[in-house]
Design an enzyme around this catalytic site. Structure first.
Site, PDB file in Angstrom:
ATOM      1  NE  ARG A 176       5.692  11.238   9.505  1.00  0.00           N
ATOM      2  CZ  ARG A 176       4.723  12.017   9.983  1.00  0.00           C
ATOM      3  NH1 ARG A 176       4.240  12.979   9.224  1.00  0.00           N
ATOM      4  NH2 ARG A 176       4.245  11.844  11.185  1.00  0.00           N
ATOM      5  CB  ILE A 177       5.474   4.314   5.395  1.00  0.00           C
ATOM      6  CG1 ILE A 177       4.321   5.304   5.183  1.00  0.00           C
ATOM      7  CG2 ILE A 177       4.944   2.883   5.346  1.00  0.00           C
ATOM      8  CD1 ILE A 177       3.655   5.200   3.826  1.00  0.00           C
ATOM      9  NE  ARG A 257       3.574   5.804  -4.206  1.00  0.00           N
ATOM     10  CZ  ARG A 257       3.121   5.916  -2.971  1.00  0.00           C
ATOM     11  NH1 ARG A 257       2.836   4.817  -2.287  1.00  0.00           N
ATOM     12  NH2 ARG A 257       2.946   7.095  -2.417  1.00  0.00           N
ATOM     13  CD  GLU A 286      -1.813  -0.757  -8.121  1.00  0.00           C
ATOM     14  OE1 GLU A 286      -2.592   0.160  -7.786  1.00  0.00           O
ATOM     15  OE2 GLU A 286      -0.946  -1.194  -7.365  1.00  0.00           O
ATOM     16  CG  HIS A 304      -2.823   0.063  -4.092  1.00  0.00           C
ATOM     17  ND1 HIS A 304      -2.268   0.750  -5.150  1.00  0.00           N
ATOM     18  CD2 HIS A 304      -2.399   0.713  -2.977  1.00  0.00           C
ATOM     19  CE1 HIS A 304      -1.549   1.767  -4.695  1.00  0.00           C
ATOM     20  NE2 HIS A 304      -1.619   1.763  -3.385  1.00  0.00           N
ATOM     21  CG  LEU A 305      -6.395  -4.467   0.078  1.00  0.00           C
ATOM     22  CD1 LEU A 305      -6.717  -5.744   0.837  1.00  0.00           C
ATOM     23  CD2 LEU A 305      -7.667  -3.761  -0.352  1.00  0.00           C
ATOM     24  N   GLY A 306      -3.228  -0.830   1.080  1.00  0.00           N
ATOM     25  CA  GLY A 306      -2.446  -0.119   2.082  1.00  0.00           C
ATOM     26  C   GLY A 306      -3.214   0.944   2.841  1.00  0.00           C
TER      27      GLY A 306
END
Length: 557
Positions: A176-177, A257, A286, A304-306
Protein backbone atom coordinates in the site's frame (compact mmCIF):
# COMPACT_ATOMS: atom_id res chain seq x y z
CA UNK A 1 -5.25 17.49 27.35
CA UNK A 2 -3.87 16.12 30.62
CA UNK A 3 -5.49 15.92 34.02
CA UNK A 4 -3.95 15.03 37.36
CA UNK A 5 -2.03 11.80 37.83
CA UNK A 6 -3.75 8.72 39.26
CA UNK A 7 -2.49 7.68 42.64
CA UNK A 8 -3.42 4.86 45.02
CA UNK A 9 -5.44 4.89 47.15
CA UNK A 10 -7.85 7.16 45.24
CA UNK A 11 -11.21 8.41 46.46
CA UNK A 12 -14.21 9.18 44.27
CA UNK A 13 -13.64 12.86 44.99
CA UNK A 14 -10.06 12.65 43.72
CA UNK A 15 -11.14 10.71 40.65
CA UNK A 16 -13.79 13.26 39.71
CA UNK A 17 -11.09 15.89 39.23
CA UNK A 18 -9.56 13.77 36.45
CA UNK A 19 -12.73 13.01 34.50
CA UNK A 20 -13.31 14.40 31.04
CA UNK A 21 -17.07 14.38 31.78
CA UNK A 22 -17.64 14.81 35.52
CA UNK A 23 -21.36 14.07 35.26
CA UNK A 24 -20.77 10.41 34.40
CA UNK A 25 -21.62 7.92 37.17
CA UNK A 26 -18.58 6.24 38.73
CA UNK A 27 -19.56 2.75 37.54
CA UNK A 28 -18.93 3.58 33.87
CA UNK A 29 -15.96 1.73 32.30
CA UNK A 30 -12.73 3.64 32.77
CA UNK A 31 -10.61 4.45 29.73
CA UNK A 32 -7.11 5.46 30.76
CA UNK A 33 -5.33 7.90 28.41
CA UNK A 34 -1.62 7.50 29.12
CA UNK A 35 -0.32 9.89 26.46
CA UNK A 36 -1.66 12.85 24.54
CA UNK A 37 -4.52 11.99 22.20
CA UNK A 38 -6.26 14.04 19.51
CA UNK A 39 -9.46 15.83 20.63
CA UNK A 40 -11.40 13.97 17.92
CA UNK A 41 -10.40 10.67 19.53
CA UNK A 42 -11.50 11.81 22.96
CA UNK A 43 -14.89 12.81 21.56
CA UNK A 44 -15.49 9.20 20.46
CA UNK A 45 -15.08 8.03 24.05
CA UNK A 46 -16.36 10.92 26.15
CA UNK A 47 -20.09 10.20 26.09
CA UNK A 48 -19.95 6.55 27.12
CA UNK A 49 -16.91 6.12 29.34
CA UNK A 50 -15.05 7.71 32.20
CA UNK A 51 -11.92 9.10 30.55
CA UNK A 52 -8.93 9.62 32.84
CA UNK A 53 -5.60 11.19 31.90
CA UNK A 54 -2.22 10.28 33.36
CA UNK A 55 1.44 10.49 32.43
CA UNK A 56 2.18 6.95 31.27
CA UNK A 57 5.92 7.40 31.79
CA UNK A 58 5.24 7.86 35.54
CA UNK A 59 5.30 4.18 36.45
CA UNK A 60 3.62 4.36 39.88
CA UNK A 61 0.86 6.56 38.44
CA UNK A 62 0.37 4.17 35.53
CA UNK A 63 0.07 1.09 37.74
CA UNK A 64 -2.32 2.87 40.08
CA UNK A 65 -4.49 4.08 37.20
CA UNK A 66 -4.65 0.62 35.66
CA UNK A 67 -6.27 -0.80 38.79
CA UNK A 68 -9.70 0.44 37.66
CA UNK A 69 -9.14 0.67 33.91
CA UNK A 70 -11.16 -1.28 31.36
CA UNK A 71 -9.03 0.13 28.55
CA UNK A 72 -5.73 1.97 28.23
CA UNK A 73 -4.57 3.99 25.24
CA UNK A 74 -0.84 4.61 24.75
CA UNK A 75 1.54 5.84 22.09
CA UNK A 76 5.21 4.84 22.12
CA UNK A 77 6.46 6.15 25.46
CA UNK A 78 4.24 4.12 27.83
CA UNK A 79 5.29 0.54 28.55
CA UNK A 80 2.45 -1.95 28.94
CA UNK A 81 4.29 -5.08 30.03
CA UNK A 82 3.30 -8.15 32.05
CA UNK A 83 3.54 -6.19 35.31
CA UNK A 84 1.21 -3.46 34.00
CA UNK A 85 -1.30 -6.02 32.73
CA UNK A 86 -1.23 -7.87 36.05
CA UNK A 87 -2.03 -4.60 37.79
CA UNK A 88 -5.23 -4.23 35.74
CA UNK A 89 -7.79 -6.85 36.77
CA UNK A 90 -10.60 -5.16 34.77
CA UNK A 91 -8.55 -4.52 31.64
CA UNK A 92 -10.21 -5.60 28.39
CA UNK A 93 -8.21 -3.77 25.74
CA UNK A 94 -4.80 -2.15 25.26
CA UNK A 95 -4.75 0.32 22.36
CA UNK A 96 -1.57 1.62 20.75
CA UNK A 97 -2.19 4.84 18.83
CA UNK A 98 0.29 3.95 16.13
CA UNK A 99 1.62 1.00 14.17
CA UNK A 100 4.39 -0.60 16.23
CA UNK A 101 3.76 -2.67 19.35
CA UNK A 102 7.27 -2.83 20.78
CA UNK A 103 6.08 -1.26 24.03
CA UNK A 104 3.16 -3.69 24.52
CA UNK A 105 3.63 -7.27 25.74
CA UNK A 106 1.16 -8.91 23.36
CA UNK A 107 1.68 -12.51 24.63
CA UNK A 108 1.08 -11.41 28.24
CA UNK A 109 -2.08 -9.58 27.19
CA UNK A 110 -3.31 -12.55 25.18
CA UNK A 111 -2.71 -14.90 28.10
CA UNK A 112 -4.96 -12.67 30.22
CA UNK A 113 -7.63 -12.42 27.52
CA UNK A 114 -6.84 -8.73 26.97
CA UNK A 115 -7.31 -7.50 23.43
CA UNK A 116 -4.50 -5.51 21.84
CA UNK A 117 -5.29 -3.10 19.01
CA UNK A 118 -3.28 -0.63 17.00
CA UNK A 119 -3.72 1.66 13.99
CA UNK A 120 -2.00 -0.18 11.14
CA UNK A 121 -3.00 2.14 8.30
CA UNK A 122 -2.76 5.48 10.07
CA UNK A 123 0.65 6.42 8.69
CA UNK A 124 0.69 5.03 5.15
CA UNK A 125 0.17 8.40 3.46
CA UNK A 126 2.73 10.08 5.69
CA UNK A 127 5.26 7.30 5.05
CA UNK A 128 4.80 7.55 1.28
CA UNK A 129 5.16 11.33 1.40
CA UNK A 130 8.33 11.01 3.48
CA UNK A 131 9.87 8.81 0.77
CA UNK A 132 8.91 11.40 -1.87
CA UNK A 133 10.38 14.20 0.27
CA UNK A 134 13.67 12.34 0.69
CA UNK A 135 13.89 11.61 -3.03
CA UNK A 136 13.35 15.24 -3.95
CA UNK A 137 15.81 16.43 -1.32
CA UNK A 138 18.48 14.04 -2.58
CA UNK A 139 17.85 14.91 -6.23
CA UNK A 140 18.33 18.65 -5.57
CA UNK A 141 20.92 18.50 -2.74
CA UNK A 142 18.47 20.48 -0.62
CA UNK A 143 19.79 19.60 2.84
CA UNK A 144 23.46 20.20 2.07
CA UNK A 145 22.74 23.44 0.23
CA UNK A 146 20.62 24.70 3.10
CA UNK A 147 23.31 23.87 5.65
CA UNK A 148 25.97 25.61 3.56
CA UNK A 149 23.91 28.76 3.08
CA UNK A 150 23.16 28.98 6.79
CA UNK A 151 26.89 28.66 7.39
CA UNK A 152 27.50 31.73 5.21
CA UNK A 153 28.36 29.98 1.91
CA UNK A 154 26.68 30.83 -1.43
CA UNK A 155 27.73 27.94 -3.70
CA UNK A 156 25.13 27.40 -6.40
CA UNK A 157 27.30 25.34 -8.74
CA UNK A 158 28.40 22.93 -6.01
CA UNK A 159 24.84 21.81 -5.37
CA UNK A 160 23.61 21.33 -8.93
CA UNK A 161 20.97 18.60 -8.92
CA UNK A 162 19.04 16.51 -11.41
CA UNK A 163 15.47 16.63 -12.74
CA UNK A 164 13.03 13.80 -12.18
CA UNK A 165 11.18 14.16 -15.49
CA UNK A 166 11.96 11.26 -17.81
CA UNK A 167 13.96 9.36 -15.20
CA UNK A 168 13.37 5.73 -14.25
CA UNK A 169 12.14 5.30 -10.67
CA UNK A 170 12.34 1.78 -9.26
CA UNK A 171 9.91 0.84 -6.49
CA UNK A 172 11.00 -2.19 -4.48
CA UNK A 173 7.75 -3.45 -2.96
CA UNK A 174 4.28 -2.57 -4.26
CA UNK A 175 2.35 -2.78 -1.03
CA UNK A 176 0.00 0.00 0.00
CA UNK A 177 2.81 2.45 0.79
CA UNK A 178 4.72 1.48 -2.36
CA UNK A 179 1.60 2.05 -4.45
CA UNK A 180 0.98 5.47 -2.84
CA UNK A 181 4.60 6.40 -3.50
CA UNK A 182 4.36 5.28 -7.14
CA UNK A 183 1.14 7.23 -7.68
CA UNK A 184 2.74 10.40 -6.38
CA UNK A 185 5.92 9.94 -8.41
CA UNK A 186 3.88 9.51 -11.61
CA UNK A 187 2.98 13.20 -11.42
CA UNK A 188 6.64 14.08 -12.00
CA UNK A 189 6.66 12.43 -15.42
CA UNK A 190 8.92 9.55 -14.43
CA UNK A 191 8.92 6.00 -15.82
CA UNK A 192 7.95 3.58 -13.07
CA UNK A 193 9.33 0.07 -12.68
CA UNK A 194 8.88 -2.20 -9.68
CA UNK A 195 10.03 -5.42 -8.09
CA UNK A 196 7.44 -7.37 -6.13
CA UNK A 197 7.09 -11.13 -6.69
CA UNK A 198 3.69 -11.12 -4.99
CA UNK A 199 1.95 -8.66 -7.30
CA UNK A 200 0.17 -9.83 -10.44
CA UNK A 201 1.40 -8.18 -13.68
CA UNK A 202 -2.16 -7.09 -14.48
CA UNK A 203 -2.36 -5.15 -11.23
CA UNK A 204 1.02 -3.49 -11.83
CA UNK A 205 0.02 -2.53 -15.37
CA UNK A 206 -3.15 -0.88 -14.05
CA UNK A 207 -0.92 1.30 -11.88
CA UNK A 208 1.27 2.24 -14.87
CA UNK A 209 4.17 0.23 -13.44
CA UNK A 210 6.35 -2.29 -15.30
CA UNK A 211 7.36 -5.32 -13.21
CA UNK A 212 11.01 -6.38 -13.32
CA UNK A 213 13.30 -8.76 -11.50
CA UNK A 214 15.35 -7.13 -8.76
CA UNK A 215 18.61 -7.24 -10.72
CA UNK A 216 16.92 -5.68 -13.78
CA UNK A 217 15.44 -2.92 -11.63
CA UNK A 218 18.85 -2.17 -10.12
CA UNK A 219 20.43 -1.87 -13.57
CA UNK A 220 17.71 0.36 -15.08
CA UNK A 221 16.72 2.76 -12.27
CA UNK A 222 17.92 6.31 -11.77
CA UNK A 223 16.17 6.38 -8.39
CA UNK A 224 15.30 3.40 -6.17
CA UNK A 225 12.83 3.60 -3.28
CA UNK A 226 12.35 0.64 -0.94
CA UNK A 227 8.95 -0.29 0.52
CA UNK A 228 9.28 -3.81 1.93
CA UNK A 229 8.61 -5.49 5.27
CA UNK A 230 11.57 -6.52 7.38
CA UNK A 231 11.81 -10.31 7.26
CA UNK A 232 14.73 -12.79 7.27
CA UNK A 233 14.51 -12.77 3.47
CA UNK A 234 14.61 -8.98 3.07
CA UNK A 235 17.26 -8.03 5.66
CA UNK A 236 20.31 -6.89 3.70
CA UNK A 237 18.38 -7.14 0.42
CA UNK A 238 20.44 -4.27 -0.98
CA UNK A 239 24.02 -5.20 -0.18
CA UNK A 240 27.45 -5.32 -1.80
CA UNK A 241 26.39 -7.52 -4.74
CA UNK A 242 23.25 -5.51 -5.49
CA UNK A 243 25.08 -2.19 -5.27
CA UNK A 244 27.63 -3.47 -7.78
CA UNK A 245 24.77 -3.87 -10.29
CA UNK A 246 23.16 -0.45 -9.97
CA UNK A 247 23.15 2.15 -12.71
CA UNK A 248 25.99 4.62 -12.02
CA UNK A 249 24.67 7.80 -10.45
CA UNK A 250 21.61 6.14 -8.90
CA UNK A 251 20.05 7.64 -5.79
CA UNK A 252 18.57 5.28 -3.19
CA UNK A 253 15.73 5.96 -0.74
CA UNK A 254 14.85 3.85 2.31
CA UNK A 255 11.93 5.06 4.42
CA UNK A 256 10.62 1.54 5.06
CA UNK A 257 12.61 -0.51 7.58
CA UNK A 258 16.15 -0.29 8.87
CA UNK A 259 18.43 -3.11 7.79
CA UNK A 260 16.96 -3.62 4.32
CA UNK A 261 19.95 -1.71 2.96
CA UNK A 262 23.47 -2.56 4.13
CA UNK A 263 24.51 0.86 5.44
CA UNK A 264 28.28 0.24 5.18
CA UNK A 265 27.95 -1.16 1.66
CA UNK A 266 25.87 1.87 0.66
CA UNK A 267 28.46 4.22 2.17
CA UNK A 268 31.23 2.45 0.24
CA UNK A 269 29.22 2.71 -3.00
CA UNK A 270 28.73 6.46 -2.44
CA UNK A 271 32.44 6.89 -1.69
CA UNK A 272 33.29 5.03 -4.90
CA UNK A 273 30.99 7.29 -6.91
CA UNK A 274 28.70 4.51 -8.14
CA UNK A 275 25.79 5.80 -6.01
CA UNK A 276 25.22 9.56 -6.23
CA UNK A 277 23.28 9.92 -3.00
CA UNK A 278 20.73 8.49 -0.60
CA UNK A 279 17.75 9.46 1.52
CA UNK A 280 17.58 7.38 4.69
CA UNK A 281 14.83 7.62 7.33
CA UNK A 282 15.37 4.24 9.03
CA UNK A 283 18.41 2.46 10.40
CA UNK A 284 19.39 -1.06 11.41
CA UNK A 285 19.75 0.10 15.01
CA UNK A 286 17.69 2.97 16.39
CA UNK A 287 18.11 5.52 17.75
CA UNK A 288 21.07 5.95 15.40
CA UNK A 289 23.50 8.71 16.25
CA UNK A 290 26.47 7.46 14.24
CA UNK A 291 26.50 5.93 10.77
CA UNK A 292 29.04 5.77 7.94
CA UNK A 293 26.37 7.45 5.82
CA UNK A 294 26.50 10.62 7.90
CA UNK A 295 29.88 11.51 6.38
CA UNK A 296 28.39 12.44 2.98
CA UNK A 297 26.70 15.70 1.99
CA UNK A 298 24.80 13.71 -0.66
CA UNK A 299 23.00 11.72 2.05
CA UNK A 300 19.83 13.14 3.58
CA UNK A 301 19.26 11.39 6.91
CA UNK A 302 16.21 11.80 9.14
CA UNK A 303 15.35 10.20 12.53
CA UNK A 304 12.53 7.81 11.47
CA UNK A 305 10.02 10.54 10.64
CA UNK A 306 7.81 8.45 8.34
CA UNK A 307 4.82 8.57 10.69
CA UNK A 308 5.64 11.90 12.29
CA UNK A 309 2.86 14.11 10.96
CA UNK A 310 -0.04 15.73 12.75
CA UNK A 311 -2.45 13.94 10.44
CA UNK A 312 -0.97 10.48 11.00
CA UNK A 313 -1.04 10.96 14.75
CA UNK A 314 -4.66 12.15 14.61
CA UNK A 315 -5.68 9.21 12.44
CA UNK A 316 -3.98 6.82 14.84
CA UNK A 317 -5.76 8.26 17.86
CA UNK A 318 -9.16 8.23 16.17
CA UNK A 319 -8.70 4.66 14.92
CA UNK A 320 -7.80 3.21 18.31
CA UNK A 321 -10.56 5.16 20.08
CA UNK A 322 -13.10 3.53 17.76
CA UNK A 323 -11.53 0.12 18.37
CA UNK A 324 -11.69 0.64 22.13
CA UNK A 325 -15.37 1.50 21.87
CA UNK A 326 -16.05 -1.65 19.84
CA UNK A 327 -14.14 -3.79 22.34
CA UNK A 328 -15.87 -2.37 25.40
CA UNK A 329 -19.22 -2.77 23.66
CA UNK A 330 -18.47 -6.44 23.12
CA UNK A 331 -18.30 -6.18 19.33
CA UNK A 332 -15.80 -7.69 16.91
CA UNK A 333 -12.71 -5.51 16.55
CA UNK A 334 -11.13 -5.56 13.09
CA UNK A 335 -7.80 -4.07 14.20
CA UNK A 336 -7.20 -6.56 17.03
CA UNK A 337 -3.73 -8.05 16.65
CA UNK A 338 -4.58 -10.93 19.00
CA UNK A 339 -8.15 -11.42 17.85
CA UNK A 340 -8.69 -14.66 19.81
CA UNK A 341 -8.85 -12.47 22.92
CA UNK A 342 -12.28 -11.09 22.14
CA UNK A 343 -15.01 -10.01 19.74
CA UNK A 344 -18.52 -11.26 19.07
CA UNK A 345 -17.33 -14.25 17.06
CA UNK A 346 -19.09 -17.42 18.21
CA UNK A 347 -17.23 -19.39 20.87
CA UNK A 348 -17.09 -22.38 18.53
CA UNK A 349 -15.46 -20.27 15.81
CA UNK A 350 -12.87 -18.40 17.85
CA UNK A 351 -10.32 -21.25 18.10
CA UNK A 352 -10.33 -21.49 14.31
CA UNK A 353 -9.30 -17.86 13.80
CA UNK A 354 -5.57 -18.45 14.44
CA UNK A 355 -5.83 -21.74 12.54
CA UNK A 356 -7.21 -20.05 9.41
CA UNK A 357 -4.56 -17.34 9.61
CA UNK A 358 -1.76 -19.87 9.92
CA UNK A 359 -3.15 -21.93 7.06
CA UNK A 360 -3.06 -18.79 4.91
CA UNK A 361 0.59 -18.24 5.84
CA UNK A 362 1.49 -21.85 5.09
CA UNK A 363 -0.38 -21.67 1.77
CA UNK A 364 1.66 -18.67 0.62
CA UNK A 365 4.87 -20.43 1.68
CA UNK A 366 4.23 -23.76 -0.07
CA UNK A 367 2.67 -22.11 -3.12
CA UNK A 368 5.72 -19.91 -3.58
CA UNK A 369 3.62 -16.82 -4.13
CA UNK A 370 0.20 -15.25 -3.90
CA UNK A 371 -2.59 -17.10 -5.68
CA UNK A 372 -4.83 -15.58 -8.33
CA UNK A 373 -7.90 -16.92 -6.50
CA UNK A 374 -8.39 -18.58 -3.13
CA UNK A 375 -11.29 -20.41 -1.51
CA UNK A 376 -11.50 -20.91 2.24
CA UNK A 377 -13.46 -24.08 2.92
CA UNK A 378 -15.00 -24.78 6.34
CA UNK A 379 -16.29 -28.28 7.09
CA UNK A 380 -18.20 -29.70 10.05
CA UNK A 381 -20.47 -28.53 12.84
CA UNK A 382 -18.76 -25.16 13.09
CA UNK A 383 -20.02 -24.30 9.60
CA UNK A 384 -23.51 -23.86 11.10
CA UNK A 385 -22.27 -20.62 12.65
CA UNK A 386 -21.25 -17.40 10.92
CA UNK A 387 -17.72 -18.31 9.85
CA UNK A 388 -17.13 -15.38 7.48
CA UNK A 389 -14.41 -14.10 9.80
CA UNK A 390 -12.38 -17.21 8.92
CA UNK A 391 -12.08 -15.95 5.35
CA UNK A 392 -10.65 -12.71 6.75
CA UNK A 393 -8.28 -14.62 9.01
CA UNK A 394 -7.01 -16.72 6.11
CA UNK A 395 -6.60 -13.60 3.95
CA UNK A 396 -4.61 -11.98 6.74
CA UNK A 397 -2.33 -15.01 6.81
CA UNK A 398 -1.93 -15.04 3.03
CA UNK A 399 -0.31 -11.59 3.02
CA UNK A 400 1.30 -11.43 6.46
CA UNK A 401 4.81 -12.28 5.24
CA UNK A 402 4.81 -10.51 1.91
CA UNK A 403 3.74 -6.88 2.41
CA UNK A 404 5.45 -4.00 4.13
CA UNK A 405 2.59 -2.85 6.33
CA UNK A 406 1.04 -4.78 9.16
CA UNK A 407 -1.85 -6.92 7.92
CA UNK A 408 -5.12 -6.71 9.88
CA UNK A 409 -8.73 -7.69 9.43
CA UNK A 410 -9.33 -4.22 8.02
CA UNK A 411 -6.65 -4.06 5.36
CA UNK A 412 -6.41 -7.74 4.39
CA UNK A 413 -9.35 -7.56 1.91
CA UNK A 414 -7.88 -4.38 0.42
CA UNK A 415 -4.48 -6.04 0.05
CA UNK A 416 -6.14 -8.92 -1.77
CA UNK A 417 -8.12 -6.57 -4.02
CA UNK A 418 -5.04 -4.47 -4.75
CA UNK A 419 -3.26 -7.60 -5.98
CA UNK A 420 -6.21 -8.93 -7.92
CA UNK A 421 -6.66 -11.92 -5.62
CA UNK A 422 -10.24 -13.17 -5.21
CA UNK A 423 -10.95 -14.81 -1.85
CA UNK A 424 -14.15 -16.83 -1.49
CA UNK A 425 -15.76 -18.79 1.35
CA UNK A 426 -17.38 -22.23 1.05
CA UNK A 427 -19.12 -23.98 3.97
CA UNK A 428 -19.98 -27.66 4.30
CA UNK A 429 -21.97 -28.70 7.36
CA UNK A 430 -21.60 -32.44 6.74
CA UNK A 431 -19.00 -34.23 8.83
CA UNK A 432 -15.48 -34.85 7.57
CA UNK A 433 -12.58 -37.06 8.59
CA UNK A 434 -11.54 -34.27 10.96
CA UNK A 435 -13.93 -32.31 13.18
CA UNK A 436 -14.11 -28.68 12.12
CA UNK A 437 -11.74 -28.85 9.17
CA UNK A 438 -10.52 -25.67 7.45
CA UNK A 439 -8.93 -25.78 3.99
CA UNK A 440 -7.27 -22.96 2.05
CA UNK A 441 -7.30 -23.87 -1.63
CA UNK A 442 -6.09 -21.65 -4.44
CA UNK A 443 -5.28 -21.43 -8.12
CA UNK A 444 -1.85 -20.02 -8.91
CA UNK A 445 -1.04 -17.78 -11.90
CA UNK A 446 0.77 -20.68 -13.63
CA UNK A 447 -2.33 -22.87 -13.44
CA UNK A 448 -1.30 -25.02 -10.49
CA UNK A 449 -3.74 -25.63 -7.65
CA UNK A 450 -2.41 -25.69 -4.09
CA UNK A 451 -4.17 -26.56 -0.84
CA UNK A 452 -3.49 -26.58 2.89
CA UNK A 453 -5.81 -28.05 5.53
CA UNK A 454 -5.88 -28.02 9.30
CA UNK A 455 -8.06 -28.57 12.33
CA UNK A 456 -8.48 -27.45 15.92
CA UNK A 457 -8.25 -30.19 18.53
CA UNK A 458 -10.16 -29.31 21.71
CA UNK A 459 -9.70 -30.72 25.20
CA UNK A 460 -6.79 -30.83 27.65
CA UNK A 461 -4.29 -31.01 24.79
CA UNK A 462 -5.89 -28.39 22.59
CA UNK A 463 -3.85 -27.70 19.50
CA UNK A 464 -3.91 -26.39 15.96
CA UNK A 465 -2.81 -29.05 13.50
CA UNK A 466 -1.88 -29.26 9.85
CA UNK A 467 -3.57 -32.27 8.27
CA UNK A 468 -2.87 -31.91 4.53
CA UNK A 469 -0.68 -30.03 2.07
CA UNK A 470 -1.36 -30.44 -1.66
CA UNK A 471 -2.92 -33.84 -1.10
CA UNK A 472 -0.13 -35.10 1.17
CA UNK A 473 -1.60 -36.27 4.49
CA UNK A 474 0.23 -35.30 7.66
CA UNK A 475 -0.37 -34.50 11.31
CA UNK A 476 1.83 -31.74 12.61
CA UNK A 477 1.33 -28.85 15.04
CA UNK A 478 0.64 -25.60 13.16
CA UNK A 479 3.10 -23.61 15.21
CA UNK A 480 6.69 -22.39 15.26
CA UNK A 481 8.95 -22.15 12.24
CA UNK A 482 8.10 -24.69 9.54
CA UNK A 483 10.24 -25.83 6.61
CA UNK A 484 8.86 -27.58 3.54
CA UNK A 485 10.85 -29.60 0.97
CA UNK A 486 9.41 -31.38 -2.09
CA UNK A 487 11.66 -33.93 -3.72
CA UNK A 488 11.87 -37.40 -5.30
CA UNK A 489 11.49 -40.03 -2.57
CA UNK A 490 14.76 -41.92 -1.98
CA UNK A 491 17.01 -42.95 0.94
CA UNK A 492 19.29 -40.49 2.71
CA UNK A 493 17.33 -37.28 2.14
CA UNK A 494 16.24 -36.79 5.75
CA UNK A 495 19.80 -37.27 6.97
CA UNK A 496 21.19 -34.79 4.46
CA UNK A 497 18.76 -32.06 5.51
CA UNK A 498 19.31 -32.79 9.20
CA UNK A 499 23.08 -32.62 8.78
CA UNK A 500 22.98 -29.27 6.96
CA UNK A 501 20.63 -27.70 9.51
CA UNK A 502 22.57 -29.16 12.42
CA UNK A 503 25.87 -27.81 11.11
CA UNK A 504 24.25 -24.36 11.02
CA UNK A 505 23.01 -24.69 14.61
CA UNK A 506 19.36 -25.12 13.67
CA UNK A 507 17.57 -27.57 15.96
CA UNK A 508 14.78 -29.75 14.55
CA UNK A 509 11.84 -30.06 16.95
CA UNK A 510 9.60 -32.27 14.77
CA UNK A 511 9.63 -33.80 11.31
CA UNK A 512 7.27 -35.72 9.03
CA UNK A 513 7.63 -37.16 5.54
CA UNK A 514 4.53 -37.75 3.43
CA UNK A 515 4.38 -39.53 0.09
CA UNK A 516 1.76 -41.07 -2.16
CA UNK A 517 3.93 -43.96 -3.31
CA UNK A 518 7.46 -45.28 -2.79
CA UNK A 519 9.89 -43.53 -5.10
CA UNK A 520 7.37 -40.85 -6.06
CA UNK A 521 7.14 -37.24 -5.00
CA UNK A 522 7.58 -36.68 -1.26
CA UNK A 523 6.92 -33.77 1.08
CA UNK A 524 9.15 -33.27 4.11
CA UNK A 525 7.84 -30.90 6.78
CA UNK A 526 10.07 -29.86 9.67
CA UNK A 527 9.47 -27.73 12.75
CA UNK A 528 12.65 -25.93 13.83
CA UNK A 529 13.47 -23.76 16.82
CA UNK A 530 14.77 -20.73 14.93
CA UNK A 531 14.16 -18.94 11.66
CA UNK A 532 16.21 -20.32 8.76
CA UNK A 533 17.89 -17.79 6.43
CA UNK A 534 17.05 -18.02 2.74
CA UNK A 535 20.58 -19.06 1.77
CA UNK A 536 20.59 -21.97 4.23
CA UNK A 537 17.14 -23.08 3.07
CA UNK A 538 18.37 -22.93 -0.52
CA UNK A 539 21.50 -24.90 0.34
CA UNK A 540 19.46 -27.69 1.94
CA UNK A 541 17.03 -27.74 -0.97
CA UNK A 542 19.82 -27.89 -3.53
CA UNK A 543 21.59 -30.68 -1.64
CA UNK A 544 18.57 -32.98 -1.96
CA UNK A 545 17.52 -31.85 -5.42
CA UNK A 546 14.28 -30.36 -4.07
CA UNK A 547 11.78 -29.08 -6.59
CA UNK A 548 10.60 -26.59 -3.95
CA UNK A 549 11.90 -25.38 -0.58
CA UNK A 550 10.03 -22.86 1.55
CA UNK A 551 9.45 -21.71 5.10
CA UNK A 552 6.58 -20.28 7.12
CA UNK A 553 7.08 -18.59 10.48
CA UNK A 554 3.98 -19.20 12.61
CA UNK A 555 5.62 -18.17 15.88
CA UNK A 556 4.77 -14.46 15.64
CA UNK A 557 1.01 -14.85 16.19
Amino acid sequence: MRGGQCRAPRTDANRSLERTHMTLPPDRPVVLIAEELAPSALEVLADDYEVLHIDGTDRPALLAGLADASAVIVRSATRIDAEAIAAAPRLKVVARAGVGLDNVDVPAATARGVMVVNAPTSNIVSAAEQAVALLLAVARNTAAASAALKAGEWKRSKYTGVELSGKVVGVVGLGRIGVLFAQRMAAFGVRLVAYDPYVQPVRAAALGVRLLGLDELLRESDFISIHLPKTPETVGLIGVRELSLVKPGVRIINAARGGLVDEQALADAIADGRVAGAGIDVFAKEPCLASPLFAFDSVVATPHLGASTVEAQDKAGLAVARSVKLALDGEFVPDAVNVQAGGVVAEEVRPLLPLAERLGAVFTAVAGGVAAAVTVEVHGEVAKHDVSVLKLAATKGLFGSVVAEQVTYVNAPHLAADRGVEVALAVFTESSDQPNLVTVRGALPDGRVASVSGTYVAGPREALKLTEIDGFSLELAAEGVLLFFRYADRPGVVGTVGSILGSAGVNIAAMQVARREAGGEALMTLTVDTAVPADLLGEAGQAIGATAASTADLSAD
